[in-house]
Design a protein around this motif. Sequence first.
Motif, PDB file in Angstrom:
ATOM      1  N   PRO A  99       0.823  -1.223   0.000  1.00 42.02           N
ATOM      2  CA  PRO A  99       0.000   0.000   0.000  1.00 42.02           C
ATOM      3  C   PRO A  99       0.859   1.277   0.000  1.00 42.02           C
TER       4      PRO A  99
ATOM      5  N   TYR E  11     -16.225   9.858  16.106  1.00 41.29           N
ATOM      6  CA  TYR E  11     -15.952   8.619  15.367  1.00 41.29           C
ATOM      7  C   TYR E  11     -15.564   7.510  16.347  1.00 41.29           C
ATOM      8  N   MET E  15     -17.808   4.096  16.775  1.00 48.85           N
ATOM      9  CA  MET E  15     -17.256   2.794  16.414  1.00 48.85           C
ATOM     10  C   MET E  15     -17.046   1.907  17.645  1.00 48.85           C
ATOM     11  N   ILE E  19     -18.375  -1.882  18.063  1.00 48.00           N
ATOM     12  CA  ILE E  19     -17.480  -2.981  18.434  1.00 48.00           C
ATOM     13  C   ILE E  19     -18.024  -3.727  19.650  1.00 48.00           C
ATOM     14  N   ASN E  24     -18.116  -9.605  21.413  1.00 52.09           N
ATOM     15  CA  ASN E  24     -16.969 -10.508  21.525  1.00 52.09           C
ATOM     16  C   ASN E  24     -16.343 -10.319  22.907  1.00 52.09           C
ATOM     17  N   ILE E  27     -12.590  -8.968  23.254  1.00 50.58           N
ATOM     18  CA  ILE E  27     -12.471  -7.537  22.936  1.00 50.58           C
ATOM     19  C   ILE E  27     -13.090  -6.675  24.036  1.00 50.58           C
ATOM     20  N   PHE E  31     -11.132  -3.779  26.206  1.00 54.11           N
ATOM     21  CA  PHE E  31     -11.621  -2.401  26.369  1.00 54.11           C
ATOM     22  C   PHE E  31     -11.702  -2.051  27.849  1.00 54.11           C
ATOM     23  N   CYS E  61       0.918   5.304  16.482  1.00 44.93           N
ATOM     24  CA  CYS E  61      -0.532   5.120  16.369  1.00 44.93           C
ATOM     25  C   CYS E  61      -1.203   6.465  16.609  1.00 44.93           C
ATOM     26  N   ASP E  63      -4.253   7.725  16.374  1.00 48.08           N
ATOM     27  CA  ASP E  63      -5.465   7.802  17.192  1.00 48.08           C
ATOM     28  C   ASP E  63      -5.151   7.589  18.666  1.00 48.08           C
TER      29      ASP E  63
ATOM     30  N   ASP F  63      -5.081  -1.008   4.523  1.00 53.63           N
ATOM     31  CA  ASP F  63      -5.435  -1.472   3.179  1.00 53.63           C
ATOM     32  C   ASP F  63      -5.375  -3.000   3.081  1.00 53.63           C
ATOM     33  N   CYS F  64      -4.379  -3.597   3.766  1.00 51.25           N
ATOM     34  CA  CYS F  64      -4.270  -5.062   3.769  1.00 51.25           C
ATOM     35  C   CYS F  64      -5.459  -5.668   4.516  1.00 51.25           C
ATOM     36  N   MET F  83     -14.734 -11.289  13.873  1.00 58.24           N
ATOM     37  CA  MET F  83     -14.460 -10.628  15.154  1.00 58.24           C
ATOM     38  C   MET F  83     -13.556 -11.494  16.042  1.00 58.24           C
ATOM     39  N   MET F  86     -10.142 -10.907  14.783  1.00 58.96           N
ATOM     40  CA  MET F  86      -9.667  -9.583  15.195  1.00 58.96           C
ATOM     41  C   MET F  86      -9.410  -9.528  16.704  1.00 58.96           C
ATOM     42  N   ILE F  98      -6.609  -1.351  18.139  1.00 55.19           N
ATOM     43  CA  ILE F  98      -8.019  -0.937  18.237  1.00 55.19           C
ATOM     44  C   ILE F  98      -8.440   0.086  17.163  1.00 55.19           C
ATOM     45  N   PRO F  99      -7.653   1.131  16.880  1.00 57.11           N
ATOM     46  CA  PRO F  99      -8.083   2.049  15.807  1.00 57.11           C
ATOM     47  C   PRO F  99      -8.288   1.322  14.465  1.00 57.11           C
ATOM     48  N   LEU F 101      -9.183  -1.844  14.262  1.00 56.53           N
ATOM     49  CA  LEU F 101     -10.408  -2.620  14.494  1.00 56.53           C
ATOM     50  C   LEU F 101     -11.625  -1.746  14.199  1.00 56.53           C
ATOM     51  N   ARG F 102     -11.568  -0.470  14.633  1.00 59.64           N
ATOM     52  CA  ARG F 102     -12.696   0.445  14.342  1.00 59.64           C
ATOM     53  C   ARG F 102     -12.920   0.554  12.833  1.00 59.64           C
ATOM     54  N   ARG F 103     -11.824   0.765  12.106  1.00 58.26           N
ATOM     55  CA  ARG F 103     -11.965   0.914  10.650  1.00 58.26           C
ATOM     56  C   ARG F 103     -12.348  -0.409   9.986  1.00 58.26           C
ATOM     57  N   VAL F 105     -14.315  -2.741  11.322  1.00 52.15           N
ATOM     58  CA  VAL F 105     -15.754  -2.927  11.548  1.00 52.15           C
ATOM     59  C   VAL F 105     -16.549  -2.028  10.600  1.00 52.15           C
ATOM     60  N   ALA F 106     -16.072  -0.812  10.375  1.00 59.49           N
ATOM     61  CA  ALA F 106     -16.743   0.098   9.425  1.00 59.49           C
ATOM     62  C   ALA F 106     -16.675  -0.465   8.003  1.00 59.49           C
ATOM     63  N   GLU F 109     -19.055  -3.443   7.580  1.00 59.84           N
ATOM     64  CA  GLU F 109     -20.419  -2.915   7.441  1.00 59.84           C
ATOM     65  C   GLU F 109     -20.682  -2.476   5.994  1.00 59.84           C
TER      66      GLU F 109
END
Lengths: 115, 115, 115, 115, 115, 115
Positions: A99, E11, E15, E19, E24, E27, E31, E61, E63, F63-64, F83, F86, F98-99, F101-103, F105-106, F109
């Motif tokens: 990527p 966001y 999210m 989650i 799960n 997870i 958290f 990271c 975020d 992206d992967c 899940m 993940m 986790i960030p 994981l948020r993306r 899950v989005a 969806e």
Amino acid sequence: MSQKVQEFNDYRAKMNDKILASNNKIIKRIFNLDTNAYAEGHLPVKTKELLGLVASAVLRCDDCIAYHLKTAYENGVTKEEMMETMSIATLVGGTIVIPHLRRAVAFWEALEDEA
Amino acid sequence: MSQKVQEFNDYRAKMNDKILASNNKIIKRIFNLDTNAYAEGHLPVKTKELLGLVASAVLRCDDCIAYHLKTAYENGVTKEEMMETMSIATLVGGTIVIPHLRRAVAFWEALEDEA
Amino acid sequence: MSQKVQEFNDYRAKMNDKILASNNKIIKRIFNLDTNAYAEGHLPVKTKELLGLVASAVLRCDDCIAYHLKTAYENGVTKEEMMETMSIATLVGGTIVIPHLRRAVAFWEALEDEA
Amino acid sequence: MSQKVQEFNDYRAKMNDKILASNNKIIKRIFNLDTNAYAEGHLPVKTKELLGLVASAVLRCDDCIAYHLKTAYENGVTKEEMMETMSIATLVGGTIVIPHLRRAVAFWEALEDEA
Amino acid sequence: MSQKVQEFNDYRAKMNDKILASNNKIIKRIFNLDTNAYAEGHLPVKTKELLGLVASAVLRCDDCIAYHLKTAYENGVTKEEMMETMSIATLVGGTIVIPHLRRAVAFWEALEDEA
Amino acid sequence: MSQKVQEFNDYRAKMNDKILASNNKIIKRIFNLDTNAYAEGHLPVKTKELLGLVASAVLRCDDCIAYHLKTAYENGVTKEEMMETMSIATLVGGTIVIPHLRRAVAFWEALEDEA
């Protein structure tokens, strides 16, 4: 200058100014080292820029890749040499580098568009 | 040959044979690519070996560093060029690269002792 | 001094001398920064050592962890504070940090044995 | 039991006991999660062990790889399945995974020698 | 609240809800641990937030950095203390941390703008 | 097709074409391996896709992750299985996952919205 390159340069310059204004001595010296490390030495500038590029690529740092693509381009690195450097990065660093390779090729194209 | 270099070569050769004997096609091809990627191309072998070294150093892979030190040494890289390459690795990859730099300098010395 | 701590100190000192003797300016300055960064500043030395420890732990650098355990210990960090720091490292960096936690606890014990 | 496997098990068990004795709640819970995460769920145990193995391999954690090789072996994973898992790790994670692949193949052999 | 901070919070909250709704257990517990790990303990909350910040920064990271900047800010960390923490991250993690430092300084500014 | 998925596919296809057009043999072969590695073998396709997903997740490559979510979805992986995969990634790789994981899950969806 292409918009992509311009935006990259502007954000980088603006934030570097703010970082240096914060007056943290350690960070200032690291910025200073970052300039010196790529200067002509036992190795030529062009080789050092490729070293910076491959290191940035395997560590998957898009902004660092963009910066070294720009300086490599300005120092006469050809597209074939850039791709050979990125091929070593992709082999050593794995398919997770791909990527970043996509974005590198797009940025290189933006550099060519300026010329 | 110095003991350190000999042991490194022997373990590497023995385990590579076992890996290739397992007959996994993907792994075989990756091993094959690993040979081709550092061959003369648009960039000279020496530059490619330094690219392999800096990539291995920032990713902190001691065995990969040792391998590229050996091939770099055999291709006429000087100690000053090796150290310049490692200095870029340490700047880009941070002080966590230093323990690997220590072992790299010790391995380089073992390579010199053989000569 | 316990053997484990002694060996760590000796190898580190010997190789640092060799690295500095190679006279690479970038590396020399990074070594210099490494001393300055943990000096008393807006944050106390003890906090900075814990920052160095957690950074070393999530980046999984055993020698870096050992070094910061030693300086943390010398600056009065308690075992409970060290473990709390390592617990944040294990949570943020994941269970791959656990093998390094095992070696950290063994090294801490060696530091206590000296006293 | 082969010496290599025995030593791995013994050090792991001894240090885990010391870590848990330190009574840090966060670390205790992470250890607990580590047991639960690989239990039968929507995915079978065998698949989960391979997930743990590939994650450990791309993150280049030798002790984690050894642990998952052992549990994978005990859950009936074949050598071919293990090698296929490691081939994905080597492709995704790059040639820096190869030294860990060498040690993984040696550990797998030690597991087979026990039987 | 500044737009940048607001968007980040929204966001993240949206999210996280999705989650957790997926139910799960592993997870959910991670958290939960994430909340507990930064609570007052042998180390004060402020120190723990700086530990979380430096770990997030060397692991690059964005975020996670933004989250710990926010909680650090709310717990009275000064800009100088934040910059000293980030200087250790940049030294230990290398110049690849600098792009994250740029975004961290921009996010800190957004936090100050709210006040 | 949902906009998010469409944009991902389009950019990926466009840039892959440009990369392959550059005619670098090493990169071409890595792309080729990337297709072969996930084909039916000793392990079924579905398991291999989950291995690719967890490897991408712990290495934090959005992206992967998106690519393997898409192929996993197309191969009948359920949300619960995704899940669980993940959750192992988040445990092994830590809360810095986790960030991503948020993306993830989005993106999942978005894949469901297409159906």
